[in-house]
Design a protein around this motif. Structure first.
Motif, PDB file in Angstrom:
ATOM      1  N   SER A  89       0.828  -1.213   0.000  1.00 15.23           N
ATOM      2  CA  SER A  89       0.000   0.000   0.000  1.00 15.23           C
ATOM      3  C   SER A  89       0.861   1.261   0.000  1.00 15.23           C
ATOM      4  N   GLU A  90       1.861   1.294   0.871  1.00 14.41           N
ATOM      5  CA  GLU A  90       2.703   2.485   0.973  1.00 14.41           C
ATOM      6  C   GLU A  90       3.580   2.661  -0.269  1.00 14.41           C
ATOM      7  N   THR A  91       4.018   1.551  -0.861  1.00 18.11           N
ATOM      8  CA  THR A  91       4.805   1.645  -2.096  1.00 18.11           C
ATOM      9  C   THR A  91       3.955   2.198  -3.236  1.00 18.11           C
ATOM     10  N   THR A  92       2.698   1.772  -3.293  1.00 21.37           N
ATOM     11  CA  THR A  92       1.780   2.287  -4.309  1.00 21.37           C
ATOM     12  C   THR A  92       1.566   3.788  -4.128  1.00 21.37           C
ATOM     13  N   LYS A  93       1.362   4.212  -2.889  1.00 22.44           N
ATOM     14  CA  LYS A  93       1.182   5.642  -2.608  1.00 22.44           C
ATOM     15  C   LYS A  93       2.430   6.430  -3.002  1.00 22.44           C
ATOM     16  N   LEU A  94       3.580   5.898  -2.645  1.00 19.71           N
ATOM     17  CA  LEU A  94       4.837   6.573  -2.961  1.00 19.71           C
ATOM     18  C   LEU A  94       5.006   6.715  -4.471  1.00 19.71           C
ATOM     19  N   THR A  95       4.750   5.631  -5.194  1.00 18.18           N
ATOM     20  CA  THR A  95       4.915   5.652  -6.647  1.00 18.18           C
ATOM     21  C   THR A  95       3.957   6.635  -7.311  1.00 18.18           C
ATOM     22  N   LEU A  96       2.692   6.592  -6.910  1.00 19.05           N
ATOM     23  CA  LEU A  96       1.694   7.490  -7.495  1.00 19.05           C
ATOM     24  C   LEU A  96       1.984   8.948  -7.167  1.00 19.05           C
ATOM     25  N   SER A  97       2.437   9.214  -5.945  1.00 18.06           N
ATOM     26  CA  SER A  97       2.741  10.591  -5.536  1.00 18.06           C
ATOM     27  C   SER A  97       3.930  11.138  -6.326  1.00 18.06           C
ATOM     28  N   ILE A  98       4.951  10.305  -6.513  1.00 19.57           N
ATOM     29  CA  ILE A  98       6.104  10.734  -7.310  1.00 19.57           C
ATOM     30  C   ILE A  98       5.694  10.997  -8.750  1.00 19.57           C
ATOM     31  N   CYS A  99       4.875  10.119  -9.308  1.00 19.31           N
ATOM     32  CA  CYS A  99       4.393  10.326 -10.679  1.00 19.31           C
ATOM     33  C   CYS A  99       3.597  11.622 -10.791  1.00 19.31           C
ATOM     34  N   TYR A 100       2.798  11.912  -9.783  1.00 17.01           N
ATOM     35  CA  TYR A 100       2.026  13.155  -9.803  1.00 17.01           C
ATOM     36  C   TYR A 100       2.957  14.363  -9.820  1.00 17.01           C
ATOM     37  N   ILE A 101       3.985  14.324  -8.977  1.00 16.20           N
ATOM     38  CA  ILE A 101       4.941  15.430  -8.928  1.00 16.20           C
ATOM     39  C   ILE A 101       5.633  15.609 -10.275  1.00 16.20           C
ATOM     40  N   LEU A 102       6.017  14.491 -10.891  1.00 11.89           N
ATOM     41  CA  LEU A 102       6.780  14.563 -12.139  1.00 11.89           C
ATOM     42  C   LEU A 102       5.926  14.981 -13.333  1.00 11.89           C
ATOM     43  N   PHE A 103       4.701  14.441 -13.424  1.00 10.38           N
ATOM     44  CA  PHE A 103       3.925  14.629 -14.651  1.00 10.38           C
ATOM     45  C   PHE A 103       2.799  15.661 -14.542  1.00 10.38           C
ATOM     46  N   VAL A 104       2.368  15.982 -13.323  1.00 10.44           N
ATOM     47  CA  VAL A 104       1.299  16.977 -13.152  1.00 10.44           C
ATOM     48  C   VAL A 104       1.849  18.270 -12.573  1.00 10.44           C
ATOM     49  N   ASP A 105       2.595  18.153 -11.467  1.00  7.97           N
ATOM     50  CA  ASP A 105       3.225  19.347 -10.886  1.00  7.97           C
ATOM     51  C   ASP A 105       4.398  19.849 -11.719  1.00  7.97           C
ATOM     52  N   ARG A 106       4.867  18.991 -12.636  1.00  8.96           N
ATOM     53  CA  ARG A 106       6.054  19.297 -13.441  1.00  8.96           C
ATOM     54  C   ARG A 106       7.280  19.539 -12.564  1.00  8.96           C
ATOM     55  N   GLY A 107       7.339  18.789 -11.464  1.00 10.40           N
ATOM     56  CA  GLY A 107       8.495  18.872 -10.594  1.00 10.40           C
ATOM     57  C   GLY A 107       9.563  17.884 -11.032  1.00 10.40           C
ATOM     58  N   THR A 108      10.590  17.748 -10.245  1.00 14.59           N
ATOM     59  CA  THR A 108      11.695  16.846 -10.568  1.00 14.59           C
ATOM     60  C   THR A 108      12.040  16.006  -9.347  1.00 14.59           C
ATOM     61  N   LEU A 109      12.818  14.966  -9.588  1.00 16.50           N
ATOM     62  CA  LEU A 109      13.288  14.150  -8.464  1.00 16.50           C
ATOM     63  C   LEU A 109      14.158  14.971  -7.528  1.00 16.50           C
ATOM     64  N   SER A 110      14.905  15.920  -8.074  1.00 17.95           N
ATOM     65  CA  SER A 110      15.749  16.774  -7.226  1.00 17.95           C
ATOM     66  C   SER A 110      14.904  17.670  -6.334  1.00 17.95           C
ATOM     67  N   SER A 111      13.720  18.082  -6.813  1.00 17.24           N
ATOM     68  CA  SER A 111      12.848  18.910  -5.969  1.00 17.24           C
ATOM     69  C   SER A 111      12.302  18.099  -4.792  1.00 17.24           C
ATOM     70  N   ILE A 112      12.055  16.808  -5.039  1.00 16.25           N
ATOM     71  CA  ILE A 112      11.608  15.932  -3.949  1.00 16.25           C
ATOM     72  C   ILE A 112      12.714  15.784  -2.917  1.00 16.25           C
ATOM     73  N   TRP A 113      13.931  15.549  -3.392  1.00 19.92           N
ATOM     74  CA  TRP A 113      15.077  15.406  -2.498  1.00 19.92           C
ATOM     75  C   TRP A 113      15.320  16.689  -1.713  1.00 19.92           C
ATOM     76  N   ARG A 114      15.173  17.822  -2.385  1.00 19.16           N
ATOM     77  CA  ARG A 114      15.360  19.104  -1.716  1.00 19.16           C
ATOM     78  C   ARG A 114      14.318  19.306  -0.606  1.00 19.16           C
ATOM     79  N   PHE A 115      13.080  18.943  -0.893  1.00 19.98           N
ATOM     80  CA  PHE A 115      12.028  19.066   0.126  1.00 19.98           C
ATOM     81  C   PHE A 115      12.322  18.177   1.319  1.00 19.98           C
ATOM     82  N   LEU A 116      12.736  16.953   1.067  1.00 22.10           N
ATOM     83  CA  LEU A 116      13.018  16.026   2.161  1.00 22.10           C
ATOM     84  C   LEU A 116      14.177  16.526   3.014  1.00 22.10           C
ATOM     85  N   LYS A 117      15.187  17.112   2.390  1.00 24.41           N
ATOM     86  CA  LYS A 117      16.319  17.650   3.161  1.00 24.41           C
ATOM     87  C   LYS A 117      15.906  18.866   3.976  1.00 24.41           C
TER      88      LYS A 117
END
Length: 365
Positions: A89-117
């Motif tokens: 369940s949590e892996t599915t949520k993680l995958t879908l949330s990342i896809c949303y950031i990449l394809f809808v928010d037009r964010g990047t993996l680096s923006s996710i890493w920056r937020f987490l830091k």
């Protein structure tokens, strides 16, 4: 559940009556801007807009479908690892949330890493509600292995009582007369729904039902504690400027990662032997997989529309889901519901509507 933009964007308040996944995702949000009865502007307690009606139906259907699908998957009590279900369940949520950031928010993996830091301190605080949420997800599988969906949908509403008790004990909050009356009705309704009938004499059935009831009460206690803990931490730390510049999808990534770390450690400690011998997904059949995916997608979908749901509408949605679950459980599983159940269901529904609806209380009194 808490309010936010339907496209995962924006920030808003955290309701202390929310479901655990959304509550935790919004940990440390600016809930101080609104009280528990605050409206989001899209609707009010007297009328329900067209958008509000759609949200009400969506919330009710999601709650109902989650209970029914999980009951369908677990009624035969498949020997699956509950930790695997939570990981899925949590892996599915993680995958879908990342896809949303990449394809809808037009964010990047680096923006996710920056937020987490930038928000690592809150990541640590998330560990408490994430742990509780993992426990809650595990208990859901235990409960619906031993209880029919109709009984579970009523009994799990005791999370309202648990939240109220924790709020009084841990935060010194006082309940008004309407809320006290509501909790009395809730307790009475739950007792009626679980009254023994002549057809319940099978000791094996009684033992299984007792296990399901205890698991459901555990869900209620964990949900109540997490709600109050979350609110208490928010009040201590105040608003979070970092989060205001990121959409909800980033917080869902943060919560999913925290949950995966915790459930991963637990799986290694408790289930390592089974995982090593049979694999993580041993006996994981199609209904169980459907339950995992439905739970993950449902949680994210509800999180995305809750800007349009105030406390009153959420009460209506929960009441409608209880009715739907009871009726559909009869249709799909042949569940026999006693007159005690229907009397109890009425009490529970009234209690949920009364707890947050001041206008209803005033009109009755």
């Amino acid at each position: 559940m808490d309010g936010n933009r339907s496209d995962f964007g924006g920030t808003s308040s955290l309701s202390n009556k929310s479901s655990m996944d959304v509550e935790s995702a919004r940990l440390l949000e600016d809930s101080e801007k609104k009280g528990p009865d605050a409206k989001d502007g899209s609707m009010n307690s007297a009328t329900i807009s067209a958008t509000g009606l759609k949200v009400l139906i969506l919330l009710a259907v999601q709650n109902c479908s989650k209970n029914l699908i999980m009951r369908y998957a677990m009624q035969s009590k498949p020997e699956i690892l509950y930790s695997a279900a939570v990981i899925g369940s949590e892996t599915t949520k993680l995958t879908l949330s990342i896809c949303y950031i990449l394809f809808v928010d037009r964010g990047t993996l680096s923006s996710i890493w920056r937020f987490l830091k930038q928000d690592y301190k809150n990541m640590i605080l998330l560990c408490v509600p994430a742990t509780v949420y993992n426990i809650q997800q595990t208990l859901e599988y235990v409960a619906l292995s031993n209880l029919d969906a109709s009984a579970f949908s009523v009994l799990v509403q005791t999370k309202l009582l648990a939240t109220a008790i924790f709020a009084v004990v841990l935060m010194g909050r006082k309940l008004n007369r309407a809320q006290t009356m509501s909790l009395v009705l809730l307790t009475t309704g739950v007792m009626l729904c679980n009254m023994k009938t002549e057809s319940d004499d099978d000791s094996k059935y009684y033992s299984s039902r007792s296990t399901g009831i205890m698991a459901t009460l555990g869900i209620s206690l964990s949900s109540g504690f997490a709600s109050v803990y979350t609110e208490k931490v928010i009040k201590v730390r105040g608003n979070n400027d970092i989060r205001s510049s990121y959409s909800l999808a980033y917080m869902q990534v943060q919560l999913a990662l925290a949950s995966l770390i915790i459930i991963g450690v637990w799986a290694i400690i408790k289930d390592f032997g089974s995982i090593f011998e049979y694999g993580l997904w041993h006996n994981f059949n199609a209904p169980a997989a459907l339950s995992v995916v439905n739970s993950a997608i449902g949680g994210l979908t509800v999180a995305a529309v809750l800007k349009f749901a105030d406390a009153v509408l959420k009460g209506y949605a929960t009441a409608l889901s209880v009715i739907l679950t009871g009726l559909l459980s009869m249709f799909f599983f042949g569940t026999q519901l006693s007159s005690f159940y229907f009397l109890g269901m009425v009490n529970v529904i009234i209690s949920m509507l009364l707890y947050n609806n001041k206008a209803l209380y005033e009109s009755m009194c």
